[in-house]
Write a protein that holds these residues in place. Structure first.
Motif, PDB file in Angstrom:
ATOM      1  N   ASP A 239       0.820  -1.218   0.000  1.00  0.00           N
ATOM      2  CA  ASP A 239       0.000   0.000   0.000  1.00  0.00           C
ATOM      3  C   ASP A 239       0.852   1.264   0.000  1.00  0.00           C
ATOM      4  O   ASP A 239       0.333   2.371   0.174  1.00  0.00           O
ATOM      5  CB  ASP A 239      -0.987   0.008   1.166  1.00  0.00           C
ATOM      6  CG  ASP A 239      -0.308   0.073   2.547  1.00  0.00           C
ATOM      7  OD1 ASP A 239       0.913   0.326   2.606  1.00  0.00           O
ATOM      8  OD2 ASP A 239      -1.007  -0.134   3.556  1.00  0.00           O
ATOM      9  N   ALA A 240       2.172   1.114  -0.193  1.00  0.00           N
ATOM     10  CA  ALA A 240       3.121   2.224  -0.311  1.00  0.00           C
ATOM     11  C   ALA A 240       3.289   2.999   0.982  1.00  0.00           C
ATOM     12  O   ALA A 240       3.559   4.196   0.968  1.00  0.00           O
ATOM     13  CB  ALA A 240       2.719   3.175  -1.445  1.00  0.00           C
ATOM     14  N   SER A 241       3.168   2.320   2.106  1.00  0.00           N
ATOM     15  CA  SER A 241       3.353   2.993   3.392  1.00  0.00           C
ATOM     16  C   SER A 241       4.260   2.186   4.307  1.00  0.00           C
ATOM     17  O   SER A 241       4.418   0.966   4.155  1.00  0.00           O
ATOM     18  CB  SER A 241       2.008   3.216   4.092  1.00  0.00           C
ATOM     19  OG  SER A 241       1.501   2.003   4.638  1.00  0.00           O
ATOM     20  N   LEU A 242       4.869   2.905   5.250  1.00  0.00           N
ATOM     21  CA  LEU A 242       5.555   2.317   6.394  1.00  0.00           C
ATOM     22  C   LEU A 242       4.719   2.623   7.626  1.00  0.00           C
ATOM     23  O   LEU A 242       4.197   3.735   7.768  1.00  0.00           O
ATOM     24  CB  LEU A 242       6.951   2.906   6.563  1.00  0.00           C
ATOM     25  CG  LEU A 242       7.985   2.660   5.472  1.00  0.00           C
ATOM     26  CD1 LEU A 242       9.217   3.519   5.721  1.00  0.00           C
ATOM     27  CD2 LEU A 242       8.377   1.191   5.432  1.00  0.00           C
ATOM     28  N   ARG A 243       4.605   1.656   8.524  1.00  0.00           N
ATOM     29  CA  ARG A 243       3.855   1.884   9.760  1.00  0.00           C
ATOM     30  C   ARG A 243       4.680   1.404  10.949  1.00  0.00           C
ATOM     31  O   ARG A 243       5.353   0.367  10.876  1.00  0.00           O
ATOM     32  CB  ARG A 243       2.500   1.162   9.719  1.00  0.00           C
ATOM     33  CG  ARG A 243       1.560   1.716   8.637  1.00  0.00           C
ATOM     34  CD  ARG A 243       0.287   0.902   8.511  1.00  0.00           C
ATOM     35  NE  ARG A 243      -0.497   1.366   7.363  1.00  0.00           N
ATOM     36  CZ  ARG A 243      -1.583   2.144   7.455  1.00  0.00           C
ATOM     37  NH1 ARG A 243      -2.017   2.528   8.650  1.00  0.00           N
ATOM     38  NH2 ARG A 243      -2.240   2.523   6.363  1.00  0.00           N
ATOM     39  N   LEU A 244       4.616   2.175  12.028  1.00  0.00           N
ATOM     40  CA  LEU A 244       5.325   1.840  13.258  1.00  0.00           C
ATOM     41  C   LEU A 244       4.318   1.365  14.292  1.00  0.00           C
ATOM     42  O   LEU A 244       3.246   1.959  14.457  1.00  0.00           O
ATOM     43  CB  LEU A 244       6.094   3.046  13.799  1.00  0.00           C
ATOM     44  CG  LEU A 244       7.520   3.237  13.265  1.00  0.00           C
ATOM     45  CD1 LEU A 244       7.507   3.573  11.793  1.00  0.00           C
ATOM     46  CD2 LEU A 244       8.254   4.317  14.050  1.00  0.00           C
ATOM     47  N   TRP A 245       4.700   0.312  15.021  1.00  0.00           N
ATOM     48  CA  TRP A 245       3.811  -0.332  15.987  1.00  0.00           C
ATOM     49  C   TRP A 245       4.527  -0.483  17.321  1.00  0.00           C
ATOM     50  O   TRP A 245       5.709  -0.832  17.362  1.00  0.00           O
ATOM     51  CB  TRP A 245       3.392  -1.711  15.480  1.00  0.00           C
ATOM     52  CG  TRP A 245       2.952  -1.745  14.046  1.00  0.00           C
ATOM     53  CD1 TRP A 245       3.750  -1.857  12.935  1.00  0.00           C
ATOM     54  CD2 TRP A 245       1.614  -1.664  13.548  1.00  0.00           C
ATOM     55  NE1 TRP A 245       3.009  -1.864  11.791  1.00  0.00           N
ATOM     56  CE2 TRP A 245       1.677  -1.753  12.131  1.00  0.00           C
ATOM     57  CE3 TRP A 245       0.355  -1.548  14.154  1.00  0.00           C
ATOM     58  CZ2 TRP A 245       0.549  -1.718  11.323  1.00  0.00           C
ATOM     59  CZ3 TRP A 245      -0.767  -1.522  13.345  1.00  0.00           C
ATOM     60  CH2 TRP A 245      -0.669  -1.598  11.952  1.00  0.00           C
ATOM     61  N   ASP A 246       3.800  -0.255  18.396  1.00  0.00           N
ATOM     62  CA  ASP A 246       4.340  -0.376  19.753  1.00  0.00           C
ATOM     63  C   ASP A 246       3.845  -1.673  20.369  1.00  0.00           C
ATOM     64  O   ASP A 246       2.628  -1.887  20.496  1.00  0.00           O
ATOM     65  CB  ASP A 246       3.909   0.823  20.602  1.00  0.00           C
ATOM     66  CG  ASP A 246       4.631   0.876  21.937  1.00  0.00           C
ATOM     67  OD1 ASP A 246       4.571  -0.108  22.684  1.00  0.00           O
ATOM     68  OD2 ASP A 246       5.257   1.913  22.224  1.00  0.00           O
TER      69      ASP A 246
END
Length: 275
Positions: A239-246
């Motif tokens: 989807d052309a994104s980077l996502r950060l998760w905690d």
């Protein structure tokens, strides 16, 4: 948290170089070194723990171990199957010569180099780990004698290298598992990413179920990496994104995307100072 602050600071610093436009200029990116020698598509690269050597896997049917500083080839390893998709250095000790690869033959192959030899990998594979019913998309060493693999059969597995047997399987994804990353602070914990549009976190001591499930991407999740604090993962998607998760809150806390970038994210890396 410290990881979050350092990541945002790094992004702000890089973005600010484009004369205040808030975007990184392509013209400002230059290659520092070139490693030339493969004759086919390079599918995977991985650094050694001493940050001096690099292994690359190519569909020319070889692995090459390089000196990343001098750009010289150290060793060339011919493969039985040229359709390789992943390679890895054993990063558990700085001077380890153990490497692995996997691909469309559904096998994870282990090689151990003889550091005193002019041809360190001449003796061929040390182990061949057979058991996946689909291609091996990624392999990462958890310890010197254990390795984690992800596969197109929708599972991950931990293997005993010495005895060439599968120790545990991790199922729950509903499509191909594309990548795996081991928690740098706890080798029992690892993350996986999949074409089912999610990332999961697992504990090898309880393989029956994942400890976390992260949803939010709108396409295949092709890659995942832990930050060095062990509490944060970053994922890249079609989807052309980077996502950060905690991991502590179990929630997403940042998304990086741009209208000017419409192609999927197929690979990512986290710097040592990123957390």
């Amino acid at each position: 948290t410290n990881a979050h602050t350092q990541f945002r600071s790094a992004v702000k610093e890089v973005s600010g170089r484009d004369q205040g436009a808030g975007q990184l200029s392509v013209d400002s990116i230059t290659a520092r070194k070139y490693l030339k020698g493969h004759y086919g598509k390079v599918y995977s690269v991985h650094w050694s723990a001493d940050n001096e050597r690099v292994i690359s896997a190519s569909q020319d049917g070889t692995l090459i171990v390089w000196n990343g500083q001098t750009q010289n080839k150290i060793s060339l390893i011919p493969l039985r199957c040229s359709w390789v998709m992943s390679c890895a250095f054993d990063q558990t000790t700085p001077k380890s010569t153990t490497v692995a690869c996997g691909g469309l033959d559904n096998v994870c192959t282990i090689y151990v180099g003889d550091s005193d030899s002019d041809n360190p990998y001449a003796n061929g594979p040390k182990a061949e780990l057979v058991g996946h019913d689909g291609y091996v998309s990624c392999c990462r060493f958890a310890t010197a004698d254990k390795i984690i693999t992800s596969s197109g059969d929708q599972s991950c597995a931990i293997w005993d290298i010495t005895n060439e047997r599968r120790v545990a399987s991790f199922t729950g994804h509903t499509s191909d598992v594309m990548y795996t990353s081991i928690n740098p602070t706890n080798s029992n914990v690892f993350a996986s990413s999949s074409c089912d549009m999610q990332a999961r976190v697992w504990d090898s001591r309880a393989p029956q179920y994942s400890t976390h499930e992260f949803w939010g991407h709108d396409g295949d999740v092709n890659c995942v990496e832990f930050f060095s604090d062990g509490n944060t993962i970053v994922t890249g998607s079609d989807d052309a994104s980077l996502r950060l998760w905690d991991l502590r809150s179990g929630k997403e806390f940042a998304t990086f995307a741009s209208d000017q970038c419409m192609t999927g994210v197929t690979s990512l890396a986290v710097s040592h100072s990123g957390g």
